[in-house]
Design a protein around this motif. Structure first.
Motif, PDB file in Angstrom:
ATOM      1  N   ILE A 123     -10.745  -3.127   2.400  1.00 54.30           N
ATOM      2  CA  ILE A 123     -10.717  -2.672   1.013  1.00 54.30           C
ATOM      3  C   ILE A 123      -9.378  -3.038   0.390  1.00 54.30           C
ATOM      4  O   ILE A 123      -8.320  -2.868   1.005  1.00 54.30           O
ATOM      5  CB  ILE A 123     -10.923  -1.145   0.930  1.00 54.30           C
ATOM      6  N   GLY A 124      -9.431  -3.543  -0.827  1.00 55.58           N
ATOM      7  CA  GLY A 124      -8.215  -3.875  -1.554  1.00 55.58           C
ATOM      8  C   GLY A 124      -8.202  -3.231  -2.926  1.00 55.58           C
ATOM      9  O   GLY A 124      -9.250  -2.877  -3.473  1.00 55.58           O
ATOM     10  N   THR A 125      -7.020  -3.076  -3.485  1.00 54.76           N
ATOM     11  CA  THR A 125      -6.870  -2.613  -4.863  1.00 54.76           C
ATOM     12  C   THR A 125      -6.742  -3.830  -5.771  1.00 54.76           C
ATOM     13  O   THR A 125      -5.965  -4.753  -5.493  1.00 54.76           O
ATOM     14  CB  THR A 125      -5.632  -1.713  -5.000  1.00 54.76           C
ATOM     15  N   ASN A 126      -7.525  -3.839  -6.838  1.00 58.25           N
ATOM     16  CA  ASN A 126      -7.530  -4.951  -7.788  1.00 58.25           C
ATOM     17  C   ASN A 126      -6.126  -5.198  -8.329  1.00 58.25           C
ATOM     18  O   ASN A 126      -5.431  -4.263  -8.743  1.00 58.25           O
ATOM     19  CB  ASN A 126      -8.498  -4.622  -8.931  1.00 58.25           C
ATOM     20  N   SER A 173      -4.296  -5.480  -0.065  1.00 55.01           N
ATOM     21  CA  SER A 173      -5.080  -4.862   0.996  1.00 55.01           C
ATOM     22  C   SER A 173      -4.577  -3.448   1.273  1.00 55.01           C
ATOM     23  O   SER A 173      -3.370  -3.239   1.461  1.00 55.01           O
ATOM     24  CB  SER A 173      -4.983  -5.710   2.270  1.00 55.01           C
ATOM     25  N   VAL A 174      -5.499  -2.463   1.312  1.00 51.44           N
ATOM     26  CA  VAL A 174      -5.061  -1.074   1.490  1.00 51.44           C
ATOM     27  C   VAL A 174      -5.787  -0.322   2.602  1.00 51.44           C
ATOM     28  O   VAL A 174      -5.296   0.720   3.055  1.00 51.44           O
ATOM     29  CB  VAL A 174      -5.178  -0.265   0.170  1.00 51.44           C
ATOM     30  N   ALA A 179       0.847  -1.187   0.000  1.00 52.62           N
ATOM     31  CA  ALA A 179       0.000   0.000   0.000  1.00 52.62           C
ATOM     32  C   ALA A 179       0.888   1.244   0.000  1.00 52.62           C
ATOM     33  O   ALA A 179       1.897   1.291   0.721  1.00 52.62           O
ATOM     34  CB  ALA A 179      -0.910   0.002   1.221  1.00 52.62           C
ATOM     35  N   LEU A 180       0.509   2.236  -0.773  1.00 52.24           N
ATOM     36  CA  LEU A 180       1.319   3.450  -0.851  1.00 52.24           C
ATOM     37  C   LEU A 180       1.491   4.100   0.513  1.00 52.24           C
ATOM     38  O   LEU A 180       2.586   4.576   0.853  1.00 52.24           O
ATOM     39  CB  LEU A 180       0.689   4.434  -1.846  1.00 52.24           C
ATOM     40  N   HIS A 181       0.423   4.121   1.319  1.00 51.34           N
ATOM     41  CA  HIS A 181       0.554   4.819   2.604  1.00 51.34           C
ATOM     42  C   HIS A 181       1.549   4.129   3.539  1.00 51.34           C
ATOM     43  O   HIS A 181       2.061   4.761   4.470  1.00 51.34           O
ATOM     44  CB  HIS A 181      -0.812   4.980   3.288  1.00 51.34           C
ATOM     45  N   VAL A 182       1.855   2.862   3.281  1.00 45.10           N
ATOM     46  CA  VAL A 182       2.844   2.162   4.106  1.00 45.10           C
ATOM     47  C   VAL A 182       4.234   2.769   3.906  1.00 45.10           C
ATOM     48  O   VAL A 182       4.998   2.932   4.867  1.00 45.10           O
ATOM     49  CB  VAL A 182       2.864   0.649   3.790  1.00 45.10           C
ATOM     50  N   TYR A 228      -4.621  -3.274  11.592  1.00 43.74           N
ATOM     51  CA  TYR A 228      -3.516  -2.339  11.409  1.00 43.74           C
ATOM     52  C   TYR A 228      -2.208  -3.117  11.265  1.00 43.74           C
ATOM     53  O   TYR A 228      -1.889  -3.978  12.074  1.00 43.74           O
ATOM     54  CB  TYR A 228      -3.405  -1.364  12.591  1.00 43.74           C
ATOM     55  N   GLY A 229      -1.456  -2.809  10.233  1.00 47.26           N
ATOM     56  CA  GLY A 229      -0.225  -3.532   9.933  1.00 47.26           C
ATOM     57  C   GLY A 229      -0.400  -4.502   8.778  1.00 47.26           C
ATOM     58  O   GLY A 229       0.574  -4.957   8.181  1.00 47.26           O
ATOM     59  N   MET A 230      -1.674  -4.819   8.435  1.00 44.56           N
ATOM     60  CA  MET A 230      -1.932  -5.732   7.330  1.00 44.56           C
ATOM     61  C   MET A 230      -2.049  -4.998   5.993  1.00 44.56           C
ATOM     62  O   MET A 230      -2.148  -5.632   4.946  1.00 44.56           O
ATOM     63  CB  MET A 230      -3.185  -6.558   7.599  1.00 44.56           C
ATOM     64  N   SER A 231      -2.048  -3.659   6.037  1.00 45.55           N
ATOM     65  CA  SER A 231      -2.064  -2.897   4.788  1.00 45.55           C
ATOM     66  C   SER A 231      -0.855  -3.271   3.933  1.00 45.55           C
ATOM     67  O   SER A 231       0.270  -3.333   4.431  1.00 45.55           O
ATOM     68  CB  SER A 231      -2.028  -1.395   5.081  1.00 45.55           C
ATOM     69  N   GLY A 232      -1.096  -3.501   2.650  1.00 47.34           N
ATOM     70  CA  GLY A 232      -0.042  -3.953   1.757  1.00 47.34           C
ATOM     71  C   GLY A 232       0.016  -5.458   1.617  1.00 47.34           C
ATOM     72  O   GLY A 232       0.762  -5.991   0.795  1.00 47.34           O
TER      73      GLY A 232
END
Length: 270
Positions: free
Chosen positions: A235-238, A224-225, A59-62, A198-202
């Protein structure tokens, strides 16, 4: 209390979990080290091997969160943590970042196994109708299970995944139901409370068909984002958008099953 799973559902969930376990080595943690040397769990990432190159997807925010001066992002290795160093291409609108890893980084990530093209599939709206992708497992490294450590003390990697129904698929986004207080342990069927995501983003979103009498065949369908608390959804990015960024940035031509014309330059641009 949420009821215990019945025997048939428990059997399906166990088979699904066993199939996803084979793909989980592609999901790795990302850490942050502060100026005092303390290391914190920060996010997750997925490794893909395409056309002879290994890409880190997250994820970009990571990687783009505001940091304190002197903070460093790290990847893990058996030799110790090392700086995350890559030239990322990103989609700010859809919160993903992809960067190639050099040979030395790949060597240090010897505990991980990158996913190959045959492990990936681009999901569509029709897949929910036909039943191809109706269920997902989300895999990553929640901060609550990867606690911070003082200088010089290694964080023990602890991957976690949860399964849930896919509620929405479109060309850019995937939404998966998530209520951390309404989960069941796939080993016992008993009701459990999941850790905060939290922490699972990306991390990875593995999609599959959940049906009695069928062998689960999970595929990576998204990154996952975000966690939408109000709607009880992750929410995830395809993954199709991710593949298009890889195509445009590095390799030119994708395997046919990962090639699509639905993404325009505005969607994949930074």
């Amino acid at each position: 209390m949420r009821p215990k799973l019945d025997a048939i559902t428990l059997s399906l969930m166990q088979a699904t979990n066993a199939a996803v376990e084979k793909l989980k080595p592609a999901v790795i943690p990302i850490y942050r080290r502060d100026c005092e040397g303390r290391i914190f769990s920060h996010g997750s990432a997925v490794l893909l091997r395409i056309d002879g190159r290994t890409f880190l997807c997250t994820a970009l925010h990571v990687i783009d969160d505001p940091f304190e001066e002197g903070d460093t992002l790290l990847l893990d290795s058996e030799e110790g943590a090392f700086p995350l160093d890559s030239n990322f291409l990103v989609s700010r609108e859809y919160d993903v970042a992809i960067g190639p890893l050099n040979e030395e980084a790949c060597r240090k990530l010897s505990y991980a196994t990158a996913l190959m093209p045959e492990d990936v599939a681009i999901p569509t709206k029709e897949d929910r109708v036909t039943g191809r992708f109706t269920f997902a497992e989300v895999s990553g490294y929640p901060a609550s299970r990867n606690r911070s450590r003082p200088r010089g003390i290694k964080i023990k990697r602890s991957n976690f995944s949860f399964g849930a129904n896919i509620e929405q698929i479109d060309e850019a986004e995937i939404r998966i139901s998530f209520n951390r207080r309404k989960k069941n342990d796939v080993r016992t069927g008993n009701s459990v409370t999941s850790p905060e995501p939290y922490g699972m983003s990306g991390g990875a979103i593995f999609g599959l068909r959940l049906a009695k009498g069928e062998n689960p065949e999970p595929k990576l369908i998204g990154i996952s984002v975000a966690h939408d608390v109000k709607k009880s959804q992750v929410i995830g990015t395809n993954i199709g958008l991710v593949m298009e960024i890889i195509r445009g940035g590095w390799i030119g031509t994708l395997p046919s099953h990962l090639s699509t014309s639905i993404y325009n330059a505005e969607m994949v641009g930074g």
